[in-house]
Motif scaffolding. Structure first.
Motif, PDB file in Angstrom:
ATOM      1  N   ASP A 285      29.158  26.865  22.191  1.00  0.00           N
ATOM      2  CA  ASP A 285      29.005  27.850  23.252  1.00  0.00           C
ATOM      3  C   ASP A 285      28.946  27.262  24.655  1.00  0.00           C
ATOM      4  OD1 ASP A 285      28.980  29.736  21.337  1.00  0.00           O
ATOM      5  OD2 ASP A 285      26.804  29.976  21.277  1.00  0.00           O
ATOM      6  N   ALA A 286      28.110  26.257  24.864  1.00  0.00           N
ATOM      7  CA  ALA A 286      27.795  25.863  26.237  1.00  0.00           C
ATOM      8  C   ALA A 286      28.923  25.121  26.943  1.00  0.00           C
ATOM      9  CB  ALA A 286      26.524  25.012  26.247  1.00  0.00           C
ATOM     10  N   HIS A 287      29.286  23.963  26.451  1.00  0.00           N
ATOM     11  CA  HIS A 287      30.213  23.125  27.206  1.00  0.00           C
ATOM     12  C   HIS A 287      31.644  23.686  27.234  1.00  0.00           C
ATOM     13  CE1 HIS A 287      31.147  19.597  29.462  1.00  0.00           C
ATOM     14  NE2 HIS A 287      32.043  19.179  28.593  1.00  0.00           N
ATOM     15  N   GLY A 288      31.994  24.480  26.251  1.00  0.00           N
ATOM     16  CA  GLY A 288      33.334  25.058  26.237  1.00  0.00           C
ATOM     17  C   GLY A 288      33.387  26.507  26.674  1.00  0.00           C
ATOM     18  N   SER A 289      32.265  27.036  27.165  1.00  0.00           N
ATOM     19  CA  SER A 289      32.171  28.467  27.451  1.00  0.00           C
ATOM     20  C   SER A 289      32.869  28.886  28.732  1.00  0.00           C
ATOM     21  CB  SER A 289      30.693  28.873  27.541  1.00  0.00           C
ATOM     22  OG  SER A 289      30.068  28.240  28.656  1.00  0.00           O
ATOM     23  N   TYR A 290      33.121  27.955  29.628  1.00  0.00           N
ATOM     24  CA  TYR A 290      33.592  28.310  30.970  1.00  0.00           C
ATOM     25  C   TYR A 290      34.970  28.959  30.962  1.00  0.00           C
ATOM     26  CZ  TYR A 290      29.847  24.995  31.929  1.00  0.00           C
ATOM     27  OH  TYR A 290      28.640  24.339  31.945  1.00  0.00           O
ATOM     28  N   TRP A 291      35.799  28.588  30.003  1.00  0.00           N
ATOM     29  CA  TRP A 291      37.173  29.096  29.976  1.00  0.00           C
ATOM     30  C   TRP A 291      37.229  30.599  29.728  1.00  0.00           C
ATOM     31  CZ3 TRP A 291      40.045  25.503  31.981  1.00  0.00           C
ATOM     32  CH2 TRP A 291      39.719  24.155  31.779  1.00  0.00           C
ATOM     33  N   LYS A 292      36.201  31.160  29.110  1.00  0.00           N
ATOM     34  CA  LYS A 292      36.163  32.597  28.828  1.00  0.00           C
ATOM     35  C   LYS A 292      35.061  33.311  29.603  1.00  0.00           C
ATOM     36  CE  LYS A 292      38.070  32.059  24.172  1.00  0.00           C
ATOM     37  NZ  LYS A 292      37.889  32.329  22.722  1.00  0.00           N
ATOM     38  N   SER A 293      34.465  32.640  30.550  1.00  0.00           N
ATOM     39  CA  SER A 293      33.328  33.192  31.281  1.00  0.00           C
ATOM     40  C   SER A 293      33.770  34.261  32.274  1.00  0.00           C
ATOM     41  CB  SER A 293      32.599  32.068  32.024  1.00  0.00           C
ATOM     42  OG  SER A 293      31.691  32.583  32.969  1.00  0.00           O
ATOM     43  N   ASP A 294      33.131  35.420  32.231  1.00  0.00           N
ATOM     44  CA  ASP A 294      33.405  36.481  33.208  1.00  0.00           C
ATOM     45  C   ASP A 294      33.057  36.025  34.621  1.00  0.00           C
ATOM     46  OD1 ASP A 294      34.208  38.138  31.149  1.00  0.00           O
ATOM     47  OD2 ASP A 294      32.267  39.144  30.975  1.00  0.00           O
ATOM     48  N   THR A 295      31.997  35.220  34.743  1.00  0.00           N
ATOM     49  CA  THR A 295      31.579  34.725  36.057  1.00  0.00           C
ATOM     50  C   THR A 295      32.645  33.817  36.656  1.00  0.00           C
ATOM     51  OG1 THR A 295      29.238  34.835  35.423  1.00  0.00           O
ATOM     52  CG2 THR A 295      29.813  33.413  37.290  1.00  0.00           C
ATOM     53  N   VAL A 296      33.212  32.940  35.847  1.00  0.00           N
ATOM     54  CA  VAL A 296      34.264  32.046  36.323  1.00  0.00           C
ATOM     55  C   VAL A 296      35.490  32.851  36.741  1.00  0.00           C
ATOM     56  CG1 VAL A 296      35.864  30.200  35.681  1.00  0.00           C
ATOM     57  CG2 VAL A 296      33.469  30.081  34.962  1.00  0.00           C
ATOM     58  N   VAL A 297      35.867  33.824  35.930  1.00  0.00           N
ATOM     59  CA  VAL A 297      37.037  34.648  36.221  1.00  0.00           C
ATOM     60  C   VAL A 297      36.842  35.371  37.553  1.00  0.00           C
ATOM     61  CG1 VAL A 297      38.343  36.699  35.528  1.00  0.00           C
ATOM     62  CG2 VAL A 297      37.782  34.938  33.840  1.00  0.00           C
ATOM     63  N   LYS A 298      35.697  36.014  37.728  1.00  0.00           N
ATOM     64  CA  LYS A 298      35.435  36.793  38.947  1.00  0.00           C
ATOM     65  C   LYS A 298      35.410  35.904  40.192  1.00  0.00           C
ATOM     66  CE  LYS A 298      32.148  39.977  41.124  1.00  0.00           C
ATOM     67  NZ  LYS A 298      32.198  39.214  42.406  1.00  0.00           N
ATOM     68  N   THR A 299      34.715  34.770  40.100  1.00  0.00           N
ATOM     69  CA  THR A 299      34.589  33.898  41.258  1.00  0.00           C
ATOM     70  C   THR A 299      35.922  33.265  41.611  1.00  0.00           C
ATOM     71  OG1 THR A 299      32.315  33.409  40.524  1.00  0.00           O
ATOM     72  CG2 THR A 299      33.260  32.000  42.240  1.00  0.00           C
ATOM     73  N   LEU A 300      36.678  32.861  40.583  1.00  0.00           N
ATOM     74  CA  LEU A 300      37.989  32.283  40.838  1.00  0.00           C
ATOM     75  C   LEU A 300      38.940  33.315  41.425  1.00  0.00           C
ATOM     76  CD1 LEU A 300      39.791  29.801  40.600  1.00  0.00           C
ATOM     77  CD2 LEU A 300      40.228  30.392  38.203  1.00  0.00           C
ATOM     78  N   ALA A 301      38.858  34.545  40.943  1.00  0.00           N
ATOM     79  CA  ALA A 301      39.695  35.617  41.484  1.00  0.00           C
ATOM     80  C   ALA A 301      39.357  35.882  42.952  1.00  0.00           C
ATOM     81  CB  ALA A 301      39.515  36.881  40.659  1.00  0.00           C
ATOM     82  N   ASP A 302      38.082  35.878  43.285  1.00  0.00           N
ATOM     83  CA  ASP A 302      37.680  36.091  44.689  1.00  0.00           C
ATOM     84  C   ASP A 302      38.237  34.982  45.580  1.00  0.00           C
ATOM     85  OD1 ASP A 302      36.290  38.368  44.029  1.00  0.00           O
ATOM     86  OD2 ASP A 302      34.327  37.391  43.928  1.00  0.00           O
ATOM     87  N   ALA A 303      38.267  33.756  45.070  1.00  0.00           N
ATOM     88  CA  ALA A 303      38.775  32.640  45.866  1.00  0.00           C
ATOM     89  C   ALA A 303      40.290  32.731  46.063  1.00  0.00           C
ATOM     90  CB  ALA A 303      38.416  31.322  45.192  1.00  0.00           C
ATOM     91  N   LEU A 304      40.988  33.316  45.094  1.00  0.00           N
ATOM     92  CA  LEU A 304      42.450  33.397  45.170  1.00  0.00           C
ATOM     93  C   LEU A 304      42.938  34.624  45.938  1.00  0.00           C
ATOM     94  CD1 LEU A 304      42.269  31.173  42.957  1.00  0.00           C
ATOM     95  CD2 LEU A 304      44.320  32.188  41.953  1.00  0.00           C
ATOM     96  N   ARG A 305      42.062  35.553  46.234  1.00  0.00           N
ATOM     97  CA  ARG A 305      42.485  36.770  46.934  1.00  0.00           C
ATOM     98  C   ARG A 305      42.981  36.466  48.345  1.00  0.00           C
ATOM     99  NH1 ARG A 305      38.392  39.710  43.984  1.00  0.00           N
ATOM    100  NH2 ARG A 305      39.416  41.349  42.806  1.00  0.00           N
TER     101      ARG A 305
END
Length: 305
Positions: A285-305
Motif C-alpha cells: 500500500d504505502a510505497h507504491g500507492s502514489y500512482w493511484k492516489s487521488d491527491t497526486v492526481v488532483k495536485t498534478l492536474a492543478d499544476a498542469l492547468r
C-alpha cells in the motif's frame, strides 16, 4: 498546440518496462480527465531503468543464500524483497557501470523529446522513490562538473550525456537562457532528505545545492518572479518518504524564495503502523500507492492547468 511534457522516473521495485509504462499512462489519463480541455497536450516521458539491476541483485542474493548462516537470520524475506531492493538499487546507480547505463536510458528516452520542445512547451518532473535521487543527481550534482572524469573514455561519454540533458533545460547548462522550462516538480515517496547527509559536513561532489539554486533563481525570473511549485508527496506508512519543507533553509539558503515547496500527505486515515505491518505497507500500500492516489492526481492536474 502547446505541450506539457511530464518526465516520470520510477524508483525501487520496478522491473518491467511495460508495467511501468501502463502505470504512467493510467496516472496521466486520470490527470487529463481532471483537467479537461485546456488547449495543451500532455506527453509522458517515462524513464525506465529497473531492469539494469536484475542480474547484479540476483547474483548478490545467490551469494547471500549460499552462506550456511543465512537461514539463521531473521526476516530473510524482508531483507531480500525490501532492503536489498532499495540499498542495492542505490549502490548500483552509484557504481560506474550501471550508473552509466542509467544515464544512457535518459539519453535514449528523454533527450529527443526535450531537444525538440517548442517555445510554449513546459516540463513537469514526476519522480518516485530513488528516482528522485537519480534525476536530481543528474541535473544538479557537482560531481558531473569534474573534468578529471574525462580521463576515462566511458566516463567521459557519460559526462557528455549529462551535459546534453542539462543543456536541454532552461536555467541549466552552458546556455541557461535557452531550453525547456520546468513548470512544476513532484516527488513521490522521496528519500532526498536522507541523501542530503552526503553534503552535511561541507562541500561534496554529490551536493545538489549550487546548480539547483541557480536553476530556481533563473526560473523565478523567467516565470515573472513567481516561485516554482514543488510538491513532496508522503504516505504516512511509507518509510522512504521524508519531509522537505523544513530542510529548505539548510539545502537552499536564500534560494528557498524562488520555490514554493509543500509537503503533501496522501493518506489521512491515521492507521497505526506496527513493526509487524511495516513490510506489508512498504511492499504494498504505502510505497507504491502514489500512482493511484487521488491527491497526486488532483495536485498534478492543478499544476498542469
Amino acid at each position: 498546440m502547446a505541450t506539457d511534457y511530464v518526465l516520470v522516473v520510477h524508483g525501487v521495485k520496478h522491473r518491467r518496462a511495460d508495467e511501468f509504462n501502463r502505470m504512467v499512462e493510467a496516472l496521466l489519463q486520470r490527470v487529463g480527465q481532471t483537467i479537461g480541455l485546456n488547449g495543451r497536450t500532455i506527453k509522458p516521458i517515462p524513464i525506465f531503468w529497473g531492469d539494469l539491476n536484475v542480474q547484479p541483485q540476483a547474483t548478490l542474493r545467490q551469494g547471500l543464500e549460499a552462506s550456511p548462516q543465512w537461514r539463521k537470520l531473521w526476516m530473510t524475506d524482508f531483507r531480500v524483497s525490501e532492503v536489498i531492493e532499495f540499498a542495492g538499487d542505490a549502490a548500483l546507480y552509484l557504481s560506474r557501470h550501471v550508473g552509466a547505463q542509467v544515464v544512457q536510458r535518459f539519453q535514449q528516452m528523454a533527450l529527443p523529446a526535450l531537444q525538440s520542445a517548442q517555445p510554449d512547451d513546459r516540463l513537469h518532473l514526476v519522480t518516485h522513490s530513488l528516482g528522485s535521487v537519480i534525476l536530481f543527481d543528474l541535473l544538479f550534482a557537482a560531481r558531473w562538473d569534474d573534468p578529471s572524469l574525462d580521463n576515462d573514455a566511458s566516463t567521459r561519454q557519460t559526462r557528455q550525456i549529462v551535459k546534453q540533458l542539462r543543456n536541454a533545460l532552461f536555467g541549466l547548462g552552458q546556455t541557461p537562457g535557452q531550453g525547456l522550462p520546468i513548470a512544476s516538480v513532484h516527488t513521490l515517496g522521496s528519500p532526498i532528505a536522507l541523501f542530503s547527509l552526503l553534503s552535511v559536513t561541507g562541500d561534496s561532489t554529490h551536493d545538489l545545492t549550487k546548480d539547483l539554486r541557480s536553476l530556481l533563481q533563473t526560473l523565478y525570473h523567467q516565470r515573472g518572479k513567481k516561485s516554482l511549485p514543488w510538491y513532496n508527496y508522503m504516505h504516512p506508512g511509507d518509510p522512504l518518504a521524508y519531509p522537505l519543507q523544513g530542510l529548505m533553509p539548510h539545502l537552499m539558503g536564500n534560494a528557498q524564495l524562488y520555490v514554493h515547496l509543500k509537503d503533501v500527505i496522501t493518506e489521512h486515515r491515521g492507521l497505526p503502523i506496527t513493526v509487524g505491518r511495516l513490510p506489508l505497507l512498504w511492499g504494498g500500500d504505502a510505497h507504491g500507492s502514489y500512482w493511484k492516489s487521488d491527491t497526486v492526481v488532483k495536485t498534478l492536474a492543478d499544476a498542469l492547468r
